[in-house]
Design an enzyme around this catalytic site. Structure first.
Site, short mmCIF file in Angstrom:
data_model
loop_
_atom_site.label_atom_id
_atom_site.label_comp_id
_atom_site.label_asym_id
_atom_site.label_seq_id
_atom_site.Cartn_x
_atom_site.Cartn_y
_atom_site.Cartn_z
N GLY A 89 0.81 -1.21 0.00
CA GLY A 89 0.00 0.00 0.00
C GLY A 89 0.84 1.25 0.00
N GLY A 91 0.45 5.92 0.32
CA GLY A 91 -0.35 7.12 0.55
C GLY A 91 0.57 8.31 0.58
CE LYS A 111 0.81 5.38 7.60
NZ LYS A 111 -0.49 5.84 8.15
CG ASP A 207 -8.86 9.32 5.91
OD1 ASP A 207 -9.48 9.70 4.89
OD2 ASP A 207 -7.71 8.84 5.87
#
Length: 435
Positions: A89, A91, A111, A207
């Protein structure tokens, strides 16, 4: 499709790939000097082992045991303790990697956030904010921050991995590209409980969208990404529970009795339910504590989030509070039931205009119950003061007929629509690992 094109951060920032910069030099620069959590930092960002240690719903967690075993041996964690399998992923804050902890068969997510990049786009505080929020969380439907550490230019968070993908992907795999009403009710109930817990902590999430709802290996959900969350005051109230005062002085008091946060309580209730008749079951469930809480003193003027899920008060540039989460919850319901959001336009500007001015319309081609439509109507009210949930929070929404039949105290015992099971590394091809 315009709907897919609009699924982006409001700030419209292009993500920079940090992955190729994570090299052996960065690994070697990770230090176990400094505080007893092994991280030395000069920029004010604190790296933390979760200071409270495993909380109630992690009491028997193999992941905590594995993390603590490494800490006992090496005093700290760094990238060298993890085998990076693939990137899963990305972002504007950074990249997400699937990893396996050394000397274990357990998977974690790393992350990785580039501090210099976030500072360049005026989001340097998002790292500290996310860490602060994650350290507060102790809930089956929310992530656990096991540890965080720093390399030369990165802050790395160690968290749970969910092998079932996100709700957006899962929804697209359904016949017609939308969920049945039964499946929608299941996922919506769990998201509602997660939001209730966040609001209990005084946290406005800001969010909510299918991409931020992951499916764990047991089929239950996990709400992720807290860099946009902000915290204010809270004043939780317990109703229908007479052994405690109605105004509870602390979260611990609520957690001690509120079954959603205490697996031990849920197990006891489940046993009583099995041994009771229908009337006794109904009486037992009606006697469970009812939590009523909405954050107070949480207000913002900042336009953040994803356009399609923005509440009108955000789109209009007005100040707003926690009612924006209930608007987003209404959009999520619509998205799950119809396969698209209710106010999407051909670009961000038209989407924003639709949110402000357009009336809610339900497609006639898909059959959705009157109860579901009524709930969406009450959540998608443009005036936040009249929106369902703005006064007593999730407790108002739980009582809506759409959720009839949900045993809120036993949601974790309900069979999920999809159970992905544990991740198996050998199933990934070499090509997949580079995508």
């Amino acid at each position: 499709m315009a709907g897919n094109e609009n699924r982006q951060e409001y700030s419209n920032i292009t993500t920079i790939d940090f992955a190729h910069q994570i090299n052996k030099e960065d690994v070697q620069s990770s230090s176990c000097d400094g505080d007893n959590m092994g991280i030395s930092s000069n920029d004010g960002i604190k790296s933390t082992l979760s200071k409270t240690q495993p909380r109630p719903h992690h009491r028997k967690s193999a992941h905590w045991q594995a993390i603590n075993a490494v800490l006992k041996k090496d005093k700290c964690l760094s990238q060298r303790h993890f085998n990076i399998i693939k990137r899963i992923g990305s972002g504007c804050a950074g990249f997400i990697f699937l990893t396996q902890l050394e000397e274990s068969d357990l998977y974690f997510v790393l992350k990785v956030m580039n501090r210099a990049h976030l500072e360049s786009i005026n989001k340097s505080t998002s790292i500290e904010n996310e860490i602060d929020v994650l350290q507060l969380l102790d809930h089956p439907f929310l992530p656990t921050l096991y540890y965080s550490f720093e390399m030369d230019m990165y802050t790395v968070l160690v968290m749970d991995y969910c092998p079932g993908g996100d709700l957006y992907e899962v929804r697209n795999q359904q016949p017609g590209g939308f969920f049945s009403e039964k499946d929608t009710r299941f996922y919506a109930a769990e998201v509602l409980i997660a939001l209730e817990y966040l609001h209990m902590l005084g946290i406005m999430y800001r969010d909510l969208k299918p991409e931020n709802i992951l499916i764990k290996e047991d089929g239950h959900i996990m709400l992720i990404d807290f860099d946009l969350a902000i915290q204010g005051h809270f004043n939780p109230t317990l109703a229908r529970f007479h052994s405690l005062p109605l105004q509870c002085p602390s979260i611990e008091d609520i957690s001690r009795v509120f079954t959603c946060f205490n697996p031990g309580n849920m197990c006891g209730i489940k046993k009583k339910m099995k041994s009771s008749g229908h009337r006794k079951k109904k009486k037992l469930l009606s006697s469970l504590p009812e939590l009523q809480t909405e954050p107070t003193g949480v207000h913002s003027m900042k336009a953040v989030g994803t356009y399609e899920y923005m509440a009108p008060e955000i789109a209009e540039g007005k100040g707003y509070g926690s009612a924006v989460d209930w608007w987003a919850f209404g959009v999520l319901l619509y998205d799950m039931l119809y396969g698209r959001t209710p106010f999407v336009g051909h670009d961000d500007i038209s989407t924003s205009a639709n949110i402000r001015d357009k009336s809610l319309v339900f497609p006639k081609a898909q059959r959705v119950s009157t109860a579901a439509k009524d709930l969406m109507k009450q959540l998608l009210v443009k005036d936040p003061a009249k929106r369902l949930g703005c006064k007593n929070g999730a407790s108002e929404i739980k009582k809506h007929p759409f959720f009839n039949g949900i045993e809120w105290a036993l949601v974790l015992q309900s069979p999920p629509p999809i159970v992905p099971g544990p991740y198996k590394c050998e199933q990934d091809s070499e090509e997949d690992s580079h995508n």
